[in-house]
Design a protein around this motif. Structure first.
Motif, PDB file in Angstrom:
ATOM      1  N   LEU A 264       0.825  -1.207   0.000  1.00  0.00           N
ATOM      2  CA  LEU A 264       0.000   0.000   0.000  1.00  0.00           C
ATOM      3  C   LEU A 264       0.862   1.262   0.000  1.00  0.00           C
ATOM      4  O   LEU A 264       0.544   2.247  -0.684  1.00  0.00           O
ATOM      5  N   GLN A 265       1.954   1.235   0.750  1.00  0.00           N
ATOM      6  CA  GLN A 265       2.860   2.377   0.748  1.00  0.00           C
ATOM      7  C   GLN A 265       3.507   2.561  -0.624  1.00  0.00           C
ATOM      8  O   GLN A 265       3.725   3.687  -1.085  1.00  0.00           O
ATOM      9  N   GLY A 266       3.821   1.447  -1.282  1.00  0.00           N
ATOM     10  CA  GLY A 266       4.392   1.520  -2.625  1.00  0.00           C
ATOM     11  C   GLY A 266       3.424   2.144  -3.615  1.00  0.00           C
ATOM     12  O   GLY A 266       3.820   2.966  -4.456  1.00  0.00           O
ATOM     13  N   LEU A 267       2.145   1.784  -3.531  1.00  0.00           N
ATOM     14  CA  LEU A 267       1.136   2.384  -4.402  1.00  0.00           C
ATOM     15  C   LEU A 267       0.977   3.871  -4.104  1.00  0.00           C
ATOM     16  O   LEU A 267       0.761   4.678  -5.014  1.00  0.00           O
ATOM     17  N   HIS A 268       1.075   4.217  -2.834  1.00  0.00           N
ATOM     18  CA  HIS A 268       0.988   5.625  -2.446  1.00  0.00           C
ATOM     19  C   HIS A 268       2.149   6.416  -3.065  1.00  0.00           C
ATOM     20  O   HIS A 268       1.951   7.523  -3.585  1.00  0.00           O
ATOM     21  N   LEU A 269       3.333   5.835  -3.017  1.00  0.00           N
ATOM     22  CA  LEU A 269       4.492   6.467  -3.648  1.00  0.00           C
ATOM     23  C   LEU A 269       4.296   6.593  -5.158  1.00  0.00           C
ATOM     24  O   LEU A 269       4.580   7.632  -5.759  1.00  0.00           O
ATOM     25  N   ALA A 270       3.840   5.506  -5.779  1.00  0.00           N
ATOM     26  CA  ALA A 270       3.663   5.503  -7.233  1.00  0.00           C
ATOM     27  C   ALA A 270       2.646   6.550  -7.674  1.00  0.00           C
ATOM     28  O   ALA A 270       2.720   7.071  -8.790  1.00  0.00           O
ATOM     29  N   ALA A 271       1.679   6.841  -6.812  1.00  0.00           N
ATOM     30  CA  ALA A 271       0.670   7.847  -7.137  1.00  0.00           C
ATOM     31  C   ALA A 271       1.163   9.265  -6.876  1.00  0.00           C
ATOM     32  O   ALA A 271       0.431  10.233  -7.102  1.00  0.00           O
ATOM     33  N   GLY A 272       2.397   9.397  -6.369  1.00  0.00           N
ATOM     34  CA  GLY A 272       2.942  10.714  -6.082  1.00  0.00           C
ATOM     35  C   GLY A 272       2.605  11.213  -4.693  1.00  0.00           C
ATOM     36  O   GLY A 272       2.570  12.419  -4.453  1.00  0.00           O
ATOM     37  N   ARG A 273       2.334  10.283  -3.772  1.00  0.00           N
ATOM     38  CA  ARG A 273       1.981  10.608  -2.390  1.00  0.00           C
ATOM     39  C   ARG A 273       0.914  11.700  -2.298  1.00  0.00           C
ATOM     40  O   ARG A 273       1.130  12.763  -1.731  1.00  0.00           O
ATOM     41  N   PRO A 274      -0.254  11.428  -2.872  1.00  0.00           N
ATOM     42  CA  PRO A 274      -1.332  12.426  -2.782  1.00  0.00           C
ATOM     43  C   PRO A 274      -1.753  12.637  -1.335  1.00  0.00           C
ATOM     44  O   PRO A 274      -1.617  11.750  -0.501  1.00  0.00           O
ATOM     45  N   GLN A 275      -2.253  13.829  -1.030  1.00  0.00           N
ATOM     46  CA  GLN A 275      -2.713  14.134   0.310  1.00  0.00           C
ATOM     47  C   GLN A 275      -3.910  13.259   0.663  1.00  0.00           C
ATOM     48  O   GLN A 275      -4.659  12.821  -0.208  1.00  0.00           O
ATOM     49  N   THR A 307      -9.364  -1.873   2.146  1.00  0.00           N
ATOM     50  CA  THR A 307      -8.174  -2.112   1.333  1.00  0.00           C
ATOM     51  C   THR A 307      -8.465  -1.881  -0.148  1.00  0.00           C
ATOM     52  O   THR A 307      -7.710  -1.189  -0.845  1.00  0.00           O
ATOM     53  N   ALA A 308      -9.565  -2.458  -0.628  1.00  0.00           N
ATOM     54  CA  ALA A 308      -9.926  -2.308  -2.043  1.00  0.00           C
ATOM     55  C   ALA A 308     -10.190  -0.850  -2.395  1.00  0.00           C
ATOM     56  O   ALA A 308      -9.790  -0.379  -3.468  1.00  0.00           O
ATOM     57  N   ALA A 309     -10.855  -0.121  -1.499  1.00  0.00           N
ATOM     58  CA  ALA A 309     -11.142   1.292  -1.760  1.00  0.00           C
ATOM     59  C   ALA A 309      -9.855   2.102  -1.831  1.00  0.00           C
ATOM     60  O   ALA A 309      -9.700   2.978  -2.695  1.00  0.00           O
ATOM     61  N   LEU A 310      -8.905   1.814  -0.930  1.00  0.00           N
ATOM     62  CA  LEU A 310      -7.637   2.548  -0.928  1.00  0.00           C
ATOM     63  C   LEU A 310      -6.828   2.226  -2.186  1.00  0.00           C
ATOM     64  O   LEU A 310      -6.272   3.135  -2.828  1.00  0.00           O
ATOM     65  N   VAL A 311      -6.751   0.954  -2.552  1.00  0.00           N
ATOM     66  CA  VAL A 311      -5.995   0.549  -3.738  1.00  0.00           C
ATOM     67  C   VAL A 311      -6.569   1.212  -4.989  1.00  0.00           C
ATOM     68  O   VAL A 311      -5.833   1.744  -5.823  1.00  0.00           O
ATOM     69  N   THR A 312      -7.890   1.204  -5.106  1.00  0.00           N
ATOM     70  CA  THR A 312      -8.539   1.822  -6.265  1.00  0.00           C
ATOM     71  C   THR A 312      -8.287   3.327  -6.302  1.00  0.00           C
ATOM     72  O   THR A 312      -7.991   3.896  -7.353  1.00  0.00           O
ATOM     73  N   LEU A 314      -5.793   4.862  -5.222  1.00  0.00           N
ATOM     74  CA  LEU A 314      -4.388   5.114  -5.553  1.00  0.00           C
ATOM     75  C   LEU A 314      -4.035   4.677  -6.970  1.00  0.00           C
ATOM     76  O   LEU A 314      -2.867   4.702  -7.362  1.00  0.00           O
ATOM     77  N   GLY A 315      -5.032   4.231  -7.722  1.00  0.00           N
ATOM     78  CA  GLY A 315      -4.794   3.853  -9.111  1.00  0.00           C
ATOM     79  C   GLY A 315      -4.313   2.428  -9.295  1.00  0.00           C
ATOM     80  O   GLY A 315      -3.823   2.079 -10.373  1.00  0.00           O
ATOM     81  N   GLY A 316      -4.449   1.595  -8.253  1.00  0.00           N
ATOM     82  CA  GLY A 316      -4.034   0.199  -8.351  1.00  0.00           C
ATOM     83  C   GLY A 316      -5.195  -0.724  -8.659  1.00  0.00           C
ATOM     84  O   GLY A 316      -6.329  -0.286  -8.853  1.00  0.00           O
ATOM     85  N   TRP A 317      -4.891  -2.007  -8.703  1.00  0.00           N
ATOM     86  CA  TRP A 317      -5.900  -3.031  -8.991  1.00  0.00           C
ATOM     87  C   TRP A 317      -6.122  -3.857  -7.731  1.00  0.00           C
ATOM     88  O   TRP A 317      -5.180  -4.518  -7.259  1.00  0.00           O
ATOM     89  N   PRO A 318      -7.322  -3.857  -7.166  1.00  0.00           N
ATOM     90  CA  PRO A 318      -7.572  -4.656  -5.964  1.00  0.00           C
ATOM     91  C   PRO A 318      -7.240  -6.131  -6.128  1.00  0.00           C
ATOM     92  O   PRO A 318      -6.762  -6.771  -5.186  1.00  0.00           O
ATOM     93  N   SER A 319      -7.450  -6.685  -7.329  1.00  0.00           N
ATOM     94  CA  SER A 319      -7.168  -8.109  -7.540  1.00  0.00           C
ATOM     95  C   SER A 319      -5.685  -8.425  -7.384  1.00  0.00           C
ATOM     96  O   SER A 319      -5.314  -9.557  -7.057  1.00  0.00           O
ATOM     97  N   ASP A 320      -4.802  -7.422  -7.594  1.00  0.00           N
ATOM     98  CA  ASP A 320      -3.362  -7.639  -7.423  1.00  0.00           C
ATOM     99  C   ASP A 320      -2.978  -7.678  -5.946  1.00  0.00           C
ATOM    100  O   ASP A 320      -2.005  -8.332  -5.565  1.00  0.00           O
ATOM    101  N   ILE A 321      -3.736  -6.973  -5.122  1.00  0.00           N
ATOM    102  CA  ILE A 321      -3.401  -6.838  -3.703  1.00  0.00           C
ATOM    103  C   ILE A 321      -4.132  -7.855  -2.838  1.00  0.00           C
ATOM    104  O   ILE A 321      -3.693  -8.175  -1.731  1.00  0.00           O
ATOM    105  N   ARG A 322      -5.220  -8.404  -3.334  1.00  0.00           N
ATOM    106  CA  ARG A 322      -6.041  -9.281  -2.500  1.00  0.00           C
ATOM    107  C   ARG A 322      -5.286 -10.472  -1.918  1.00  0.00           C
ATOM    108  O   ARG A 322      -5.490 -10.824  -0.747  1.00  0.00           O
TER     109      ARG A 322
END
Length: 354
Positions: A264-275, A307-312, A314-322
């Motif tokens: 989740l932290q990696g996805l946050h970084l990849a998204a540019g650490r949005p507020q 988890t799914a809401a946060l991943v989505t 941040l521009g990720g795919w919930p199926s990858d994180i599940r």
């Protein structure tokens, strides 16, 4: 036949005796239509309570997998794959749509919809709806689907070799890894030449890494992230996923929690650490800023819906994180009898030249 004595049975709902027909055909289980309807409502109520305790509706979970299958079909079409392969992807999508439909009806019934409402939504008769999506048939279909997907998800014996085709999930992770490194580089204010000099890499190689043209080894990732003043552990799961690495089975809860947090932290970084306010808005209010903060800081282990809401968001795919989220709950089965495991090992932090 005249003189034949009637046979009596016990109603499954009110437990009263009633006369059973002696002719051919299916025997009655209830003394009246009213008793049969009451029994059905009681069964629906119990199923609804069970569903309320689940992480989220079944249909949403299947829709996440359907998204990944549809993306794979689109990629195959863009790549000009053979017709047989395209049709195989299409068949998988079709079967998943059928499972989704059954699950969506199941969810609606658990939320109080009657068969007339289901029939109207599906544009079929109530009798057809009741027959097509009977509880027993839906459960059988979903169990078969779970068994099929479990067989498909068996991990490979070894990671994909150099030049071997990667899964779509690995390709997505690779793109996210490049985005995270690029964001960290921009935040560092260092030039590509300065990064190259301090990591003993060539400027062109650094540039290709940051653009996603080259996938770096872990020592290179480690060196770059440390140079940018951040914690390399936040990108460890993205790195493993990008390279198609499958971690050995673990039963330690802290390790499973750490892997989910790192992803989740990696996805946050990849998204540019949005507020956090931006993430809350992207989650359509599903997550509060406090919950987002607690999840990303490791103060909270989120439920799947969170988890799914946060991943989505941040521009990720919930199926990858599940699978990472499920590993935490799988680990709880062993919490009373943990199996000693050595810490997760990553390659030594020594940069390598291309």
């Amino acid at each position: 036949m005249a003189g034949t004595s009637p046979r009596y049975d016990i109603c499954r709902h009110c437990r009263e005796r009633f006369a059973q027909a002696n002719g051919p055909g299916r025997k009655k289980e209830y003394c009246s239509i009213a008793c049969r309807q009451k029994a059905q409502r009681e069964r629906d109520g119990r199923l609804g309570q069970q569903q309320a305790r689940s992480a989220h509706p079944l249909g949403r979970r299947i829709a996440e997998d359907l998204q990944a299958l549809a993306a794979a079909l689109l990629e195959a079409e863009y790549d000009g794959r053979p017709l047989a392969e395209l049709l195989r992807y299409a068949d998988e999508v079709t079967r998943e749509v059928e499972c989704y439909t059954a699950a969506a009806v199941h969810d609606a019934r658990n939320q109080g919809a009657d068969w007339k409402q289901v029939a109207a939504a599906a544009q079929v008769s109530a009798t057809t709806a009741r027959t097509r999506w009977a509880e027993s048939r839906v459960q059988t279909r979903l169990k078969r689907r779970a068994a099929e997907r479990a067989a498909v998800r068996q991990p490979h014996a070894s990671p994909a070799g150099e030049g071997a085709p990667l899964s779509k999930a690995a390709e997505r992770a690779s793109a996210k890894l490049a985005s995270a490194l690029s964001y960290l580089h921009r935040s560092s204010s260092l030039t590509i030449k300065e990064v190259a000099e301090q990591t003993t890499l060539s400027p062109s190689y650094v540039s290709r890494i940051l653009s996603g043209e080259r996938k770096p080894t872990w020592p290179v990732v480690h060196a770059l992230v440390e140079l940018f003043g951040e914690d390399p552990a936040e990108l460890s799961v993205l790195f493993e996923s990008a390279h198609g690495l499958v971690p050995a089975p673990r039963h330690a809860i802290p390790d499973a929690v750490a892997r989910l947090q790192a992803a989740l932290q990696g996805l946050h970084l990849a998204a540019g650490r949005p507020q956090f306010g931006v993430i809350r808005k992207a989650s359509r209010g599903t997550l509060s800023t406090q919950v987002i903060s607690d999840i990303l800081s490791g103060q909270m282990v989120p439920g799947w819906e969170q988890t799914a809401a946060l991943v989505t968001a941040l521009g990720g795919w919930p199926s990858d994180i599940r699978p990472l989220w499920e590993a935490i709950h799988y680990a709880f089965l062993y919490c009373l009898d943990p199996i000693p495991q050595s810490p997760r090992q990553l390659p030594p932090a020594r940069p390598e030249s291309p």
